[in-house]
Write a protein that holds these residues in place. Structure first.
Motif, PDB file in Angstrom:
ATOM      1  N   PRO A 311     -38.055  15.650  35.415  1.00 16.55           N
ATOM      2  CA  PRO A 311     -36.932  14.442  34.824  1.00 16.55           C
ATOM      3  C   PRO A 311     -36.976  13.888  36.254  1.00 16.55           C
ATOM      4  CG  PRO A 311     -35.784  16.520  35.352  1.00 16.55           C
ATOM      5  CD  PRO A 311     -36.826  16.705  34.679  1.00 16.55           C
ATOM      6  N   LEU A 312     -36.709  12.365  36.626  1.00 16.97           N
ATOM      7  CA  LEU A 312     -36.042  11.609  38.124  1.00 16.97           C
ATOM      8  C   LEU A 312     -34.839  12.172  37.125  1.00 16.97           C
ATOM      9  CD1 LEU A 312     -38.535   8.591  38.235  1.00 16.97           C
ATOM     10  CD2 LEU A 312     -38.175  10.634  39.801  1.00 16.97           C
ATOM     11  N   LYS A 313     -34.145  12.913  38.686  1.00 17.01           N
ATOM     12  CA  LYS A 313     -32.664  13.219  38.236  1.00 17.01           C
ATOM     13  C   LYS A 313     -31.916  11.997  39.293  1.00 17.01           C
ATOM     14  CE  LYS A 313     -33.541  17.405  37.339  1.00 17.01           C
ATOM     15  NZ  LYS A 313     -33.346  19.248  37.774  1.00 17.01           N
ATOM     16  N   SER A 314     -30.942  11.972  38.630  1.00 14.13           N
ATOM     17  CA  SER A 314     -29.571  10.600  39.799  1.00 14.13           C
ATOM     18  C   SER A 314     -30.800   9.116  40.535  1.00 14.13           C
ATOM     19  CB  SER A 314     -29.093  11.554  40.595  1.00 14.13           C
ATOM     20  OG  SER A 314     -28.844  12.788  40.487  1.00 14.13           O
ATOM     21  N   LYS A 315     -31.319   8.818  39.280  1.00 14.68           N
ATOM     22  CA  LYS A 315     -32.065   7.396  39.337  1.00 14.68           C
ATOM     23  C   LYS A 315     -31.623   6.053  37.937  1.00 14.68           C
ATOM     24  CE  LYS A 315     -35.142   8.802  42.529  1.00 14.68           C
ATOM     25  NZ  LYS A 315     -34.681   8.425  43.981  1.00 14.68           N
ATOM     26  N   ARG A 316     -31.215   4.968  38.635  1.00 10.09           N
ATOM     27  CA  ARG A 316     -31.547   4.258  38.731  1.00 10.09           C
ATOM     28  C   ARG A 316     -32.488   3.730  37.531  1.00 10.09           C
ATOM     29  NH1 ARG A 316     -25.528   0.917  37.797  1.00 10.09           N
ATOM     30  NH2 ARG A 316     -23.922   2.598  37.761  1.00 10.09           N
ATOM     31  N   VAL A 317     -32.350   3.076  36.010  1.00  8.09           N
ATOM     32  CA  VAL A 317     -33.730   2.725  35.165  1.00  8.09           C
ATOM     33  C   VAL A 317     -33.985   1.506  35.138  1.00  8.09           C
ATOM     34  CG1 VAL A 317     -36.418   3.615  34.826  1.00  8.09           C
ATOM     35  CG2 VAL A 317     -34.841   5.146  36.315  1.00  8.09           C
ATOM     36  N   LEU A 318     -34.698   1.084  34.924  1.00  8.64           N
ATOM     37  CA  LEU A 318     -35.101  -0.676  34.344  1.00  8.64           C
ATOM     38  C   LEU A 318     -36.294  -0.173  33.738  1.00  8.64           C
ATOM     39  CD1 LEU A 318     -34.427  -3.640  33.615  1.00  8.64           C
ATOM     40  CD2 LEU A 318     -36.354  -3.763  35.055  1.00  8.64           C
TER      41      LEU A 318
END
Length: 712
Positions: A311-318
């Motif tokens: 997982p790409l943790k602690s990332k804000r994703v669009l």
């Protein structure tokens, strides 16, 4: 039981005690993940696949043993059981071998031979098979004339039919035919006239011959599909003259017999009319079964690797769901995957509002501190990638994007799960959320989707549904339990795959959490309805409580080993677990001596120490994360020999498909993977791997790129 365990131990190359202990644990209701993780001292550290193999093979051996007993009893009831038959059945290793031995004694449907027997011609058959040197067959045949057997020829033909069927039922002759086809035979495919293959999909099978023993599973699947679609005919070519001579030598013991010519004619008839078609059908069935089994294994392996993407943790994703006419749907997700905002833009034809789309995209990126844009790889994907890349470059944004497989996103979006989670969103908007979450936590998101819709298989629509579902369910079970789940945040879909839990217990945990708030410790799970002591034992080690009132609850250590874990912490001078100071102290421990002192085994102790060193370690950290890009690649930019970075999207029997940033994935054929011979692409690559590849060939007309792992 011992005679059933021995072949399993030999096949796995392990001790018989490991197999018998595993079977004992399974019989006590323990799950495969629980046994693999927490009973290593009993199994000798067998993994999930080995434990499943033990389970399946034991079931097969039990069925084989029972069938042998049944067949011996049935043949004995006919009065024809001999020591040779008993020996052959006892030595049989497969059910098919037992069935071949039983075939001559089975009660048959109406055949030419059964009709001849009904008409009273069996004694004539028996006389002929005694191979008399003197006498006259026609004279003997006249003795059997009646209302249904009107002529001598009718009588002799009836006897020949009985001989023919006995040839077709002869286990040794059938084994010889099977051996000839499998080891020396050739499969021949020919194109049919007026076939529907307008695009030449199956062109390589229009006029092809290949040795059966070298047939690859994916070729078998392709041949079957082409045959089903009435594009080709399929046949076997093998030495039938040799088999005919073999059968005649084995059956005709007296070359001077008056019935020699008649028996030879009957043998040839039995081979041509009955034995050859029957064995060929059987072999086609076995080849098909093995090919389907291989395809199921490939699908399972790919699904497992896909679910294990970090997982790409602690990332804000669009999340960006591309489309042309209906517009691109955008979903803003916070670091936990919570949906914050939904929007829509029309950067492509026919609407083509590029400036307005750029303004909306920029505002979302800035207002919500977006770090990564996840673009679905469906319709308008590369056009959307080009648009996003240009916006990033033109505005000098500190944002990256990644292309995400959206296989199954539409299935999820229209599902009951999605409707419950987002009742106010349209299907396409839910899809944008799913695409974004697949980057943040692939396992938690993909677990909601029927794995058959995820698109990492080969010929999946041709596979038996029951076996496919069982294998994929096991891949999910194995993956989920290797990763574990936070009991305070996990969805029902994730929890129901935890060892020992099911849909009912998962729902009960969710309901308890809703009514009572967060779980404070693992022991509190025992207050949940439906969570019995056995369910608790099987599941609790795979359930985490990251911020509870017991520090060991955040680890993979089972509560049954907490006393040992606390003693180890004490031996490490009560340093905080997971810190550098703790790791230093733990590394100085003598595990062998400590196991004796604490009255435990080395397997358990090593696992406990490892968990204390890194209590929040995620199993998925062992694998490559998504490829992040900020610029676009066009096929016209490429030339032969270029070195590129790509991500493996699918592994099949003949190679691997790699996303290098083009509209279509490039193919690394198995022959381009290594200078050494490899058996299967999975020996080299797995779904999700980030790899360096070289451009081997470019087909601009078909928009295809051939890749190589070796430098060009």
């Amino acid at each position: 039981m011992e005679e059933l365990i021995k072949p399993i131990a030999l096949a796995l190359k392990v001790k018989e005690l490991q197999v018998s202990n595993t079977l004992k644990l399974l019989s006590e209701g323990n799950t495969v993940p629980f046994i693999a993780r927490y009973r290593k001292e009993m199994t000798g550290s067998l993994d999930e696949e080995q434990i499943l193999f033990v389970k399946k093979e034991y079931e097969y051996e039990c069925n084989l043993k029972k069938r042998k007993e049944d067949v011996l009893r049935l043949i004995e009831a006919t009065g024809k059981l001999t020591d040779e038959i008993v020996r052959d059945i006892e030595n049989a290793k497969k059910l098919s071998e037992v069935e071949d031995i039983y075939r001559p004694y089975q009660q048959k449907r109406k055949t030419r031979a059964t009709e001849a027997k009904r008409k009273g011609l069996e004694p004539l058959y028996e006389l002929i098979m005694k191979m008399p040197r003197s006498g006259n067959l026609e004279t003997e045949a006249r003795k059997y004339l009646n209302d249904e057997v009107k002529t001598v020829n009718d009588a002799l033909d009836g006897a020949k039919d009985i001989i023919a069927e006995s040839v077709a039922d002869n286990a040794k002759i059938r084994a010889k035919i099977k051996d000839s086809i499998l080891n020396y035979g050739v499969i021949v495919t020919k194109v049919k006239k007026n076939n529907p293959d307008e695009n030449g999909v199956y062109q390589m099978y229009y006029d092809r011959e290949e040795k059966v023993k070298y047939l690859k599973p994916h070729r078998i699947m392709a041949i079957e599909r082409a045959e089903d679609e009435k594009v080709i005919t399929v046949s076997f070519n093998y030495d039938k003259d040799y088999i005919s001579q073999f059968a005649k030598r084995g059956i005709i013991k007296n070359r001077e017999s008056i019935g020699k010519e008649l028996i030879e004619e009957a043998i040839d008839d039995g081979l041509k009319r009955l034995a050859y078609p029957s064995v060929e059908r059987e072999i086609r069935g076995e080849l098909s079964e093995e090919a389907k089994k291989q395809s199921i294994e490939v699908f399972s392996m790919n699904l497992e690797k896909l679910l294990l993407q970090p997982p790409l943790k602690s990332k804000r994703v669009l999340g960006f769901d591309p489309a042309f006419r209906t517009g691109c749907k955008l979903a803003v997700l916070d670091e936990t995957g919570k949906m914050l905002k939904i929007d829509k833009i029309f950067p492509h034809e026919p609407v083509n509002k590029k400036k307005e789309a750029e303004a909306i995209l920029l505002k979302l990126i800035k207002d919500y501190d977006i770090e990564i844009i996840a673009i679905g790889n469906g319709t308008a994907s590369r056009e959307s990638e080009s648009f996003v890349s240009a916006v990033i470059k033109r505005n000098n944004l500190n944002v990256e994007y990644t292309i995400v497989s959206e296989a199954g996103a539409s299935v999820y979006s229209a599902s009951e799960i999605a409707r419950k989670e987002f009742p106010d969103l349209h299907v396409e908007e839910r899809s944008a959320v799913s695409i974004g979450r697949r980057v943040q936590d692939p396992l938690s998101e993909l677990i909601k989707i029927d794995p058959k819709s995820i698109g990492v298989g080969q010929y999946q629509h041709d596979l038996p549904l029951k076996e496919l579902n069982e294998r994929l369910d096991f891949a999910i079970l194995k993956t989920v339990n290797r990763v574990g789940a936070d009991v305070n945040t996990a969805s029902k879909e994730l929890l129901k795959h935890i060892s020992g839990l099911n849909n009912t217990t998962a729902e009960a945990i969710i309901n308890y959490r809703f009514e009572n708030g967060r779980f404070k410790n693992r022991e509190e799970l025992l207050k949940v309805k439906k969570v019995t002591k056995k369910v608790y034992e099987q599941s609790i080690g795979f359930l985490r409580i990251s911020d509870g009132d017991m520090i060991l609850d955040r680890t993979s250590i089972h509560p049954e080993s907490y006393d040992i874990a606390l003693k180890i912490i004490e031996l490490c001078d009560n340093e905080t677990i997971g810190t550098e100071a703790f790791m230093k102290k733990a590394n100085s421990l003598d595990v062998n001596e400590l196991a004796k002192t604490l009255g435990t085994d080395e397997y358990t102790l090593n696992d406990i120490v490892d968990a204390l060193k890194a209590p929040l370690r995620d199993y998925r950290d062992n694998f490559d994360g998504p490829v992040l890009r900020s610029d676009i690649l066009e096929i016209t930019d490429l030339k032969k020999g270029d070195k590129l970075q790509g991500v493996v999207r699918n592994v099949v029997d003949f190679g691997a498909f790699v996303d290098i940033g083009l509209h279509d994935d490039g193919l690394v054929h198995i022959s381009k993977m290594s200078k050494e011979r490899i058996g299967h692409p999975s020996e080299v690559l797995a779904v999700g791997d980030i790899i360096d590849v070289y451009v081997a060939d470019i087909d601009l007309k078909r928009n295809k790129v051939q890749l190589s792992l070796m430098e060009i």
